[in-house]
Scaffold this motif. Structure first.
Motif, PDB file in Angstrom:
ATOM      1  N   LYS A  77      35.268 -42.473  11.160  1.00 20.68           N
ATOM      2  CA  LYS A  77      34.312 -43.427  11.811  1.00 20.68           C
ATOM      3  C   LYS A  77      32.704 -43.539  11.681  1.00 20.68           C
ATOM      4  O   LYS A  77      32.232 -43.837  11.440  1.00 20.68           O
ATOM      5  CB  LYS A  77      34.844 -43.330  12.916  1.00 20.68           C
ATOM      6  N   ASN A  78      32.579 -42.023  11.603  1.00 23.67           N
ATOM      7  CA  ASN A  78      31.092 -41.526  12.124  1.00 23.67           C
ATOM      8  C   ASN A  78      30.206 -41.881  10.602  1.00 23.67           C
ATOM      9  O   ASN A  78      29.499 -42.114  10.353  1.00 23.67           O
ATOM     10  CB  ASN A  78      30.855 -40.149  12.323  1.00 23.67           C
ATOM     11  N   LEU A  79      31.124 -41.792   9.886  1.00 24.18           N
ATOM     12  CA  LEU A  79      30.749 -41.690   8.601  1.00 24.18           C
ATOM     13  C   LEU A  79      30.205 -43.299   8.244  1.00 24.18           C
ATOM     14  O   LEU A  79      29.616 -43.924   7.934  1.00 24.18           O
ATOM     15  CB  LEU A  79      31.318 -41.611   7.204  1.00 24.18           C
ATOM     16  N   ALA A  84      24.155 -40.245  10.866  1.00 17.89           N
ATOM     17  CA  ALA A  84      24.338 -38.833  10.645  1.00 17.89           C
ATOM     18  C   ALA A  84      24.637 -38.254  12.125  1.00 17.89           C
ATOM     19  O   ALA A  84      24.491 -36.768  11.868  1.00 17.89           O
ATOM     20  CB  ALA A  84      22.543 -38.852  12.327  1.00 17.89           C
ATOM     21  N   THR A  85      25.341 -38.627  12.662  1.00 17.50           N
ATOM     22  CA  THR A  85      26.186 -37.548  13.949  1.00 17.50           C
ATOM     23  C   THR A  85      27.664 -37.381  12.919  1.00 17.50           C
ATOM     24  O   THR A  85      27.414 -36.078  13.201  1.00 17.50           O
ATOM     25  CB  THR A  85      27.037 -38.584  14.536  1.00 17.50           C
ATOM     26  N   ALA A  86      28.026 -38.035  11.418  1.00 20.08           N
ATOM     27  CA  ALA A  86      28.640 -37.515  10.575  1.00 20.08           C
ATOM     28  C   ALA A  86      28.172 -36.103  10.162  1.00 20.08           C
ATOM     29  O   ALA A  86      28.121 -35.098   9.494  1.00 20.08           O
ATOM     30  CB  ALA A  86      29.488 -38.268   9.606  1.00 20.08           C
ATOM     31  N   SER A  87      27.052 -36.128   9.522  1.00 15.27           N
ATOM     32  CA  SER A  87      26.243 -35.304   8.732  1.00 15.27           C
ATOM     33  C   SER A  87      26.165 -33.912  10.157  1.00 15.27           C
ATOM     34  O   SER A  87      26.322 -32.687   9.022  1.00 15.27           O
ATOM     35  CB  SER A  87      24.377 -35.770   8.960  1.00 15.27           C
ATOM     36  N   GLU A  91      28.081 -30.324   8.612  1.00 14.32           N
ATOM     37  CA  GLU A  91      27.034 -28.899   8.525  1.00 14.32           C
ATOM     38  C   GLU A  91      27.837 -27.962   9.637  1.00 14.32           C
ATOM     39  O   GLU A  91      28.161 -27.031   8.766  1.00 14.32           O
ATOM     40  CB  GLU A  91      25.564 -29.558   9.264  1.00 14.32           C
ATOM     41  N   ASN A  92      28.652 -28.635  10.724  1.00 19.38           N
ATOM     42  CA  ASN A  92      29.397 -27.670  11.296  1.00 19.38           C
ATOM     43  C   ASN A  92      30.606 -27.106  10.917  1.00 19.38           C
ATOM     44  O   ASN A  92      31.530 -25.997  11.319  1.00 19.38           O
ATOM     45  CB  ASN A  92      29.580 -27.480  12.749  1.00 19.38           C
ATOM     46  N   GLN A  93      31.423 -28.108   9.979  1.00 20.48           N
ATOM     47  CA  GLN A  93      32.616 -27.714  10.040  1.00 20.48           C
ATOM     48  C   GLN A  93      32.590 -29.010   8.461  1.00 20.48           C
ATOM     49  O   GLN A  93      33.409 -29.819   8.235  1.00 20.48           O
ATOM     50  CB  GLN A  93      33.511 -28.705  10.718  1.00 20.48           C
ATOM     51  N   PRO A  94      32.286 -27.391   7.401  1.00 19.86           N
ATOM     52  CA  PRO A  94      31.838 -27.942   6.150  1.00 19.86           C
ATOM     53  C   PRO A  94      33.833 -28.823   5.286  1.00 19.86           C
ATOM     54  O   PRO A  94      33.318 -29.861   4.966  1.00 19.86           O
ATOM     55  CB  PRO A  94      31.496 -26.982   5.343  1.00 19.86           C
TER      56      PRO A  94
END
Length: 254
Positions: A77-79, A84-87, A91-94
């Motif tokens: 949903k964030n994508l 920016a939230t999805a990114s 980054e934290n959970q590839p």
């Protein structure tokens, strides 16, 4: 004879899932229910989703959403709405992006059809991913009712995806790691107010954990334990089947 085959947290363990399905040998009148966490941690999350979706083409399959499916749903949903939230999440959970890119549109639609809980009325069984907070005094009668919840009631209901320990006095869910020695695991004190609860989320490395009004069937598949199915048959019969698993991850926050 109709059976309900309830399978614990798979976490990407495709070969073991295929072996377990072969072992329980479902019939066309059986219902196969997954308690959630099909994905993450293990070697083939995409393959597991594809396998379960294709299983659903031949059998009655129910997927109860786990906290890992819920996390992936938020990521997708964030994508779309908040890149920016999805990114930051990726980054934290590839694995969020890796798994999302590997899923076909059909498999994403299948994951989106997961339900927050499932009832087996003839056995008075309620299946949730994690647990029931001790201060939860009402539970939706139907999935439709649960999906219509909003505001504080929705947030409260969402604790069924994450509950482990609860406060000894209030029954409120405690964040993982914040519990004291006398704060119980929720199933130890659950009174069965919503039926006998079958759940995953908490790995029990020595096999299914049976409590007075609950049964835990996450037996640590991804941690080198087993992948377990709890089988409810006619006339109240109950049995377990398990397959041994390779160790792919260390026990930690689930």
């Amino acid at each position: 004879m109709t059976r309900h085959i309830i399978i614990g947290d798979v976490h990407g363990m495709l070969d073991e899932l295929a072996s377990l399905i072969e072992k329980v040998d479902p019939g066309f009148d059986d219902t196969i229910i997954f308690v959630g966490d099909l994905v993450d941690k293990g070697p083939d999350s995409v393959g597991v989703v594809e396998f379960v979706r294709r299983l659903a083409e031949s059998f009655n399959v129910v997927v109860v959403e786990g906290n890992h499916e819920e996390k992936h749903r938020r990521f997708r949903k964030n994508l779309e709405l908040r890149p920016a939230t999805a990114s930051t999440m990726a980054e934290n959970q590839p694995e969020l992006m890796t798994i999302t890119e590997g899923l076909s549109p059909d498999n994403i639609a299948f994951l989106n059809s997961a339900v927050p809980f499932h009832r087996i009325k003839e056995h008075n069984v309620l299946i949730v991913h994690a647990g029931i907070p001790g201060d939860m005094i009402e539970f939706p009668e139907s999935v439709h009712e649960a999906q219509a919840l909003g505001g504080k009631r929705k947030k409260k209901f969402g604790l069924i995806f994450r509950t482990r320990h609860i406060h000894r006095d209030t029954g409120k869910m405690l964040p993982m790691g914040s519990e004291n020695a006398d704060d119980p695991f929720w199933a130890e004190v659950h009174d069965g107010r919503f039926g006998h609860v079958v759940f995953g989320h908490q790995p029990f490395m020595n096999g299914p954990a049976e409590f007075p009004h609950a049964t835990g069937i996450d037996t640590g598949a991804v941690f080198g334990g087993t992948l377990t199915a709890m089988i409810l048959g006619p006339n109240g019969t109950k049995s377990f089947e398990s397959v041994e698993c390779r160790k792919m991850a260390e026990p930690m926050s689930c």
